[in-house]
Design a protein around this motif. Sequence first.
Motif, short mmCIF file in Angstrom:
data_model
loop_
_atom_site.label_atom_id
_atom_site.label_comp_id
_atom_site.label_asym_id
_atom_site.label_seq_id
_atom_site.Cartn_x
_atom_site.Cartn_y
_atom_site.Cartn_z
N PHE A 36 19.43 55.83 12.31
CA PHE A 36 19.79 54.48 11.85
C PHE A 36 19.12 54.08 10.54
O PHE A 36 19.12 52.91 10.17
N TRP A 37 18.55 55.06 9.82
CA TRP A 37 18.05 54.82 8.47
C TRP A 37 18.91 55.63 7.50
O TRP A 37 19.07 56.84 7.69
N ASP A 38 19.47 54.98 6.49
CA ASP A 38 20.28 55.71 5.52
C ASP A 38 19.58 55.78 4.17
O ASP A 38 18.76 54.92 3.83
N GLY B 242 18.23 51.90 3.64
CA GLY B 242 17.37 51.19 4.56
C GLY B 242 17.92 51.23 5.96
O GLY B 242 18.62 52.17 6.34
N SER B 243 17.65 50.18 6.74
CA SER B 243 18.06 50.19 8.14
C SER B 243 18.23 48.78 8.67
O SER B 243 17.46 47.87 8.34
N ASP B 244 19.24 48.61 9.53
CA ASP B 244 19.41 47.39 10.30
C ASP B 244 18.94 47.57 11.74
O ASP B 244 18.94 46.62 12.51
N THR C 145 13.87 41.44 6.13
CA THR C 145 14.21 40.25 6.90
C THR C 145 13.46 40.32 8.22
O THR C 145 13.44 41.35 8.89
N VAL C 146 12.82 39.22 8.60
CA VAL C 146 12.04 39.13 9.83
C VAL C 146 12.55 37.92 10.60
O VAL C 146 12.42 36.79 10.13
N THR D 85 14.95 43.92 9.51
CA THR D 85 15.74 44.89 8.77
C THR D 85 15.07 45.11 7.42
O THR D 85 14.25 44.30 6.98
N LEU D 86 15.44 46.20 6.77
CA LEU D 86 14.83 46.52 5.47
C LEU D 86 15.84 47.22 4.59
O LEU D 86 16.52 48.15 5.03
#
Length: 276
Positions: A48-50, A80-82, A104-105, A127-128
């Motif tokens: 789930f990290w691209d 990044g990743s969601d 995002t937190v 997410t980042l």
Amino acid sequence: MTDHPYYAPAGGLPPQTQLTTDRAVFTTSYAVLPRGTMTDIVTSNLPFWDLTRLWVIARPLSGFAETFSQYIVQVQPGGGSDRPEGDPTAEAVLFVVAGDGLLTVDGAGHDLRAGSYAFLPPGTTWTLRAGDEPLTFHWIRKAYEQVDGVEVPEAFVTHETDVAGVPMPDTDGAWQTQRFIDPTDVRHDMHVNIVTFEPGGAIPFPETHVMEHGLYVLEGKAVYLLNKDWVEVQEGDFMWLRAFCPQACYAGGPGRFRYLLYKDVNRHVGLRGYAR
């Protein structure tokens, strides 16, 4: 305090003509991963990290250091990743050493740049995404040790320039620590700080204590005592210390010596192995 450069690995491969002899060492009490060990052929990927790769520089090992993992993560622009974390018990610290991005937190956005620091308690939704430049950050993870009657700490995002260094007593500021968390706050079971030595500064005695350490050198060089060995280290090197490993250092370069320091804190010692 102003922004400062931090060493970030670039990857690549050494030429076939390079000597194999190096400073890398793994012992029963400590390990040293010099920056030259962080090449393209030892990177990992995550679900789930691209557009992302990472160097795993610490992980729990039975009989060695057992409380944490540490990655150096490199995310290409737009990557990044969601779904970054798959373990609901994991807490984390992120520390950015290069590039820019958006974290995002719990739905709130935070712009990241070199020196940004985030604490993410277990169960946090985050997410980042990297920005216009490759984003490189340290990701330190630990299984949070819940204590009945003690609340889980809240998430926060800050920058190292907003955290003042606290000098060690009787050092005239030659040895200081930027503490991102109040040491007396027992909600936290790990600390990740930045330690700075001015040229000639030193730890003048062999520290020997129950806390495990991960030390990534952000800047400068030094000679470090690890158990019985004096080891020369420089920016980009990583040291991994088992509990009770004697340690001390002398800042040995023309500039200051700084490192990112992990340690486990504020919990009873498990009496049936580490697992609580």
